[in-house]
Design an enzyme around this catalytic site. Structure first.
Site, PDB file in Angstrom:
ATOM      1  N   ASP A   9       5.566 -18.781  28.918  1.00 10.90           N
ATOM      2  CA  ASP A   9       4.571 -19.850  28.306  1.00 10.90           C
ATOM      3  C   ASP A   9       4.754 -19.662  26.785  1.00 10.90           C
ATOM      4  O   ASP A   9       4.331 -21.046  25.940  1.00 10.90           O
ATOM      5  CB  ASP A   9       3.115 -19.741  29.260  1.00 10.90           C
ATOM      6  CG  ASP A   9       3.040 -19.947  31.297  1.00 10.90           C
ATOM      7  OD1 ASP A   9       3.925 -20.401  31.378  1.00 10.90           O
ATOM      8  OD2 ASP A   9       2.023 -19.506  31.410  1.00 10.90           O
ATOM      9  N   ARG A  18       3.985 -27.703  17.062  1.00 14.05           N
ATOM     10  CA  ARG A  18       4.907 -28.118  16.015  1.00 14.05           C
ATOM     11  C   ARG A  18       5.384 -29.171  16.125  1.00 14.05           C
ATOM     12  O   ARG A  18       5.838 -30.111  16.477  1.00 14.05           O
ATOM     13  CB  ARG A  18       5.624 -27.450  15.202  1.00 14.05           C
ATOM     14  CG  ARG A  18       5.003 -26.929  14.003  1.00 14.05           C
ATOM     15  CD  ARG A  18       4.694 -27.064  12.529  1.00 14.05           C
ATOM     16  NE  ARG A  18       5.262 -27.849  12.446  1.00 14.05           N
ATOM     17  CZ  ARG A  18       5.801 -27.023  10.918  1.00 14.05           C
ATOM     18  NH1 ARG A  18       5.722 -26.350  10.830  1.00 14.05           N
ATOM     19  NH2 ARG A  18       6.731 -27.984  10.510  1.00 14.05           N
ATOM     20  N   ARG A  45       0.154 -26.057  33.451  1.00 10.61           N
ATOM     21  CA  ARG A  45      -0.948 -26.434  33.319  1.00 10.61           C
ATOM     22  C   ARG A  45      -1.922 -27.678  33.398  1.00 10.61           C
ATOM     23  O   ARG A  45      -0.992 -28.226  33.289  1.00 10.61           O
ATOM     24  CB  ARG A  45      -2.015 -25.712  32.176  1.00 10.61           C
ATOM     25  CG  ARG A  45      -2.288 -24.234  32.213  1.00 10.61           C
ATOM     26  CD  ARG A  45      -2.651 -24.229  30.629  1.00 10.61           C
ATOM     27  NE  ARG A  45      -3.984 -23.613  31.537  1.00 10.61           N
ATOM     28  CZ  ARG A  45      -4.412 -22.968  31.093  1.00 10.61           C
ATOM     29  NH1 ARG A  45      -4.387 -21.671  31.231  1.00 10.61           N
ATOM     30  NH2 ARG A  45      -6.296 -23.157  31.883  1.00 10.61           N
ATOM     31  N   HIS A  50       0.506 -26.193  27.642  1.00 14.13           N
ATOM     32  CA  HIS A  50       2.055 -25.140  26.874  1.00 14.13           C
ATOM     33  C   HIS A  50       3.505 -25.845  27.525  1.00 14.13           C
ATOM     34  O   HIS A  50       4.295 -26.729  27.642  1.00 14.13           O
ATOM     35  CB  HIS A  50       2.393 -24.081  26.969  1.00 14.13           C
ATOM     36  CG  HIS A  50       1.409 -23.216  28.220  1.00 14.13           C
ATOM     37  ND1 HIS A  50       1.674 -23.451  29.194  1.00 14.13           N
ATOM     38  CD2 HIS A  50       0.051 -22.133  28.477  1.00 14.13           C
ATOM     39  CE1 HIS A  50       0.483 -22.454  30.074  1.00 14.13           C
ATOM     40  NE2 HIS A  50      -0.321 -22.364  29.067  1.00 14.13           N
ATOM     41  N   GLU A  73       3.205 -20.698  38.226  1.00 14.72           N
ATOM     42  CA  GLU A  73       1.234 -20.001  38.816  1.00 14.72           C
ATOM     43  C   GLU A  73       1.298 -21.433  38.759  1.00 14.72           C
ATOM     44  O   GLU A  73       1.615 -22.528  37.933  1.00 14.72           O
ATOM     45  CB  GLU A  73       1.262 -19.761  37.519  1.00 14.72           C
ATOM     46  CG  GLU A  73       1.653 -18.043  37.481  1.00 14.72           C
ATOM     47  CD  GLU A  73       1.254 -17.254  35.525  1.00 14.72           C
ATOM     48  OE1 GLU A  73      -0.062 -18.235  35.334  1.00 14.72           O
ATOM     49  OE2 GLU A  73       0.696 -16.265  35.844  1.00 14.72           O
ATOM     50  N   THR A 103      -6.947 -18.739  27.903  1.00 15.72           N
ATOM     51  CA  THR A 103      -5.928 -18.598  29.119  1.00 15.72           C
ATOM     52  C   THR A 103      -6.526 -18.348  30.380  1.00 15.72           C
ATOM     53  O   THR A 103      -8.170 -18.058  30.565  1.00 15.72           O
ATOM     54  CB  THR A 103      -5.656 -17.010  28.529  1.00 15.72           C
ATOM     55  OG1 THR A 103      -3.927 -16.869  29.528  1.00 15.72           O
ATOM     56  CG2 THR A 103      -5.930 -15.865  28.676  1.00 15.72           C
ATOM     57  N   GLY A 200      -2.682 -10.014  30.230  1.00 13.09           N
ATOM     58  CA  GLY A 200      -2.661  -8.874  28.944  1.00 13.09           C
ATOM     59  C   GLY A 200      -2.469  -7.865  28.169  1.00 13.09           C
ATOM     60  O   GLY A 200      -2.337  -6.687  27.972  1.00 13.09           O
ATOM     61  N   GLY A 221       3.596 -11.798  29.702  1.00  9.95           N
ATOM     62  CA  GLY A 221       3.969 -12.630  28.750  1.00  9.95           C
ATOM     63  C   GLY A 221       4.154 -12.694  27.149  1.00  9.95           C
ATOM     64  O   GLY A 221       4.434 -12.213  26.439  1.00  9.95           O
TER      65      GLY A 221
HETATM   66  N1  PXP Z   1       0.092 -13.441  34.811  1.00 11.48           N
HETATM   67  C1  PXP Z   1      -1.267 -14.489  35.269  1.00 11.48           C
HETATM   68  C2  PXP Z   1      -1.712 -14.648  37.080  1.00 11.48           C
HETATM   69  C3  PXP Z   1      -1.187 -15.496  34.871  1.00 11.48           C
HETATM   70  O1  PXP Z   1      -2.223 -15.857  34.044  1.00 11.48           O
HETATM   71  C4  PXP Z   1      -0.745 -15.077  33.155  1.00 11.48           C
HETATM   72  C5  PXP Z   1      -0.802 -15.296  31.755  1.00 11.48           C
HETATM   73  O2  PXP Z   1      -0.639 -16.692  32.303  1.00 11.48           O
HETATM   74  C6  PXP Z   1       0.154 -14.296  32.552  1.00 11.48           C
HETATM   75  C7  PXP Z   1       0.356 -13.322  34.270  1.00 11.48           C
HETATM   76  C8  PXP Z   1       0.770 -13.185  31.933  1.00 11.48           C
HETATM   77  O3  PXP Z   1      -0.183 -12.882  30.868  1.00 11.48           O
HETATM   78  P1  PXP Z   1      -0.258 -12.297  29.969  1.00 11.48           P
HETATM   79  O4  PXP Z   1       0.487 -13.544  29.055  1.00 11.48           O
HETATM   80  O5  PXP Z   1      -0.843 -11.591  28.761  1.00 11.48           O
HETATM   81  O6  PXP Z   1       0.938 -10.880  29.376  1.00 11.48           O
END
Ligand code: PXP
Length: 247
Positions: A9, A18, A45, A50, A73, A103, A200, A221
């Site tokens: 994402d 941009r 989303r 994004h 997701e 987020t 995270g 991510g």
């Molecule tokens: N898993 C889920 C369900 C999420 O919503 C996210 C964030 O989009 C992630 C994993 C990845 O999280 P991060 O980008 O903080 O590593």
């Protein structure tokens, strides 16, 4: 084998900032899969901040080419569920969605009867549309919540690791999180649910979880894309995959 899902994402976030056609999420998916990622995760989303609708199909073509899963997701808004049904990804991770949040801020509140019913209905609809589809529910490592997950037609839970990751980053005591995850792991085994983790996580904070063999899948991510500024995406994914395989 422990799986690494790379959430791309954040590549789309850079592109949208941009309004240029770069960086390409298709190239990002390709690079990640070519350097050891086991799946690509994207979040469509409702506000399309994004990932865009056209990205979903384009990234799906890449995952199909590699024979690796696309983990989409989604929140349970009907419009998004319809897109997910048309896409037919390998996995869907159902997440809570709030337009104001930076987020995803926490797991699904399945103890709220309204939320529970909405999520259950969406999962039934998705499964009826595609028998091969696997579903994970993004939740906290809470016994009551995990038992509610088992009442829904799903295959796995993705445990929200955001608070753990923040504590790790701040050098705080993480013992209580590890205990929680040990308990959620054994409960999920009892309930027949896969035990995934996400949100995270950094190269350092995931290490502790991998060493203790707490999860079978990690979706990461933000840290991967941030670290790529210094090391390059292929190197970061390769190193992380090596870390996961060391278990
Ligand atoms: N898993 C889920 C369900 C999420 O919503 C996210 C964030 O989009 C992630 C994993 C990845 O999280 P991060 O980008 O903080 O590593």
């Amino acid at each position: 084998m422990v799986r690494l899902g790379v959430n791309i994402d954040h590549v789309a976030t850079l592109r949208q900032a941009r309004g240029e056609p770069y960086p390409s999420v298709v190239d990002a998916a390709y690079t990640c899969l070519d350097h050891g990622a086991d799946q690509i995760t994207i979040h469509l989303r409702e506000d399309r901040r994004h990932i865009q609708d056209t990205d979903v199909e384009a990234v799906h073509l890449v995952t199909k080419k590699f024979g690796k899963p696309l983990n989409l997701e989604i929140g349970v808004a009907p419009e998004i569920v319809d897109i997910a049904m048309a896409t037919r990804p390998d996995w869907i991770c159902v997440v809570p969605e709030n337009r104001e949040e930076k987020t995803t801020e926490g797991g699904l509140d399945l103890l709220n009867p309204k939320t529970f019913e909405k999520v259950k209905a969406a999962c039934e609809k998705l499964k009826a549309n595609d028998e091969q589809l696997k579903i994970s529910l993004f939740v906290e490592a809470n016994e009551e919540v995990l038992r509610k997950c088992a009442e829904i037609n799903c295959d796995a839970v993705e445990i929200h690791t955001g608070d753990y990751a923040r504590a790790h980053l701040n050098g705080e005591d993480i013992a209580s999180y590890i205990e929680q995850y040990e308990r959620s792991k054994s409960l999920c085994a009892e309930l027949g649910l896969g035990h995934h983790a996400g949100h995270g996580l950094t190269g350092q904070s995931v290490k502790e979880l991998v060493e203790k063999n707490l999860f079978v899948e990690y979706n990461i991510g933000n840290w991967i894309i941030c670290q790529s500024v210094f090391d390059g995406l292929s190197k970061v994914v390769e190193n992380l995959k090596e870390e996961l395989q060391s278990k």
